[in-house]
Write an enzyme that holds these catalytic residues in place. Sequence first.
Site, short mmCIF file in Angstrom:
data_model
loop_
_atom_site.label_atom_id
_atom_site.label_comp_id
_atom_site.label_asym_id
_atom_site.label_seq_id
_atom_site.Cartn_x
_atom_site.Cartn_y
_atom_site.Cartn_z
N SER A 294 34.04 61.27 93.18
CA SER A 294 35.27 61.65 93.87
C SER A 294 36.43 61.62 92.88
CB SER A 294 35.55 60.68 95.02
OG SER A 294 36.86 60.84 95.53
N TYR B 9 37.34 52.28 97.58
CA TYR B 9 36.44 53.44 97.53
C TYR B 9 36.56 54.11 96.16
CZ TYR B 9 34.58 58.09 98.69
OH TYR B 9 33.88 59.27 98.69
N LYS C 272 33.84 54.76 93.03
CA LYS C 272 33.57 56.08 92.47
C LYS C 272 33.85 56.12 90.97
CE LYS C 272 32.10 58.06 96.20
NZ LYS C 272 30.72 58.54 96.33
#
Length: 261
Positions: free
Chosen positions: A152, A165, A169
């Site tokens: 991401s 998050y 990533k």
Amino acid sequence: MDNDNAVNAHRLAGRTALITGASRGIGLAIARRLVAEGARVCITARKPEPLAEAAASFPAGTAIFVAGKSDDPEHRAEVMDTIARKLGGLDILVNNAGINPVYGPLIDLDLTGARKLVEVNVLGTLAWTQAAYHHEALGFAARRGVVVNVASVTGLIPSEGIGMYGITKAALIHLTRTLAVELGPDIRVNAVAPAVVKTRFARVLYEGKEEEVAAAYPLGRLGTPDDIAGAVAYFASDDSAWVSGQTLVLDGGLLSAGGAA
């Protein structure tokens, strides 16, 4: 993307692929694209009913499915055994399964949720790769296998509210580079790093404000699952035969324009 013009129906002929987290969204689009280019696929996801429905949408004989939790070692072993038995080997591993159960500033983050993020998004990806590599009946290295990880843009720049998050990533992007070094020359490892893609997973980031969010993108729109699927198909094919350890940013120009995901 106009798939009718973009798909090479023979580029992946004779190859088999495993796509995790593929009952809907980006994972399902990737599976459909690989099948359109000639591959047979095994798709996995946690819930059996939507997974079975997704598998039934493929042309006969092109897709199988195994339901289970991505971070469950027994599930991973079952998947590898099933692929070996039904498909005869593995050429392409797409690590798409990922979660984001926590939201908010890191300083107040629940650490139990943070550990779960690391377990699924980082260690889960490594575990799937290990399982494919070490399963003798799959012949993953002998078949010069390909690994594609779905990262991401949040792994490249800080993103408000989803910092943990993004950290996972970022770790996934470095994991991609490290595995590429360790597993070459037999196995290539690359990643894609999407910005906001119109899926159920990401809808909190754009729902009710899509036009406003898309205005920050030089290409004037958010991504679609097919946009990601086309890039994964490139990495899965021999067109990228001299590419390994790379992360392809798929963001409609967002980061170049100074935007944030």
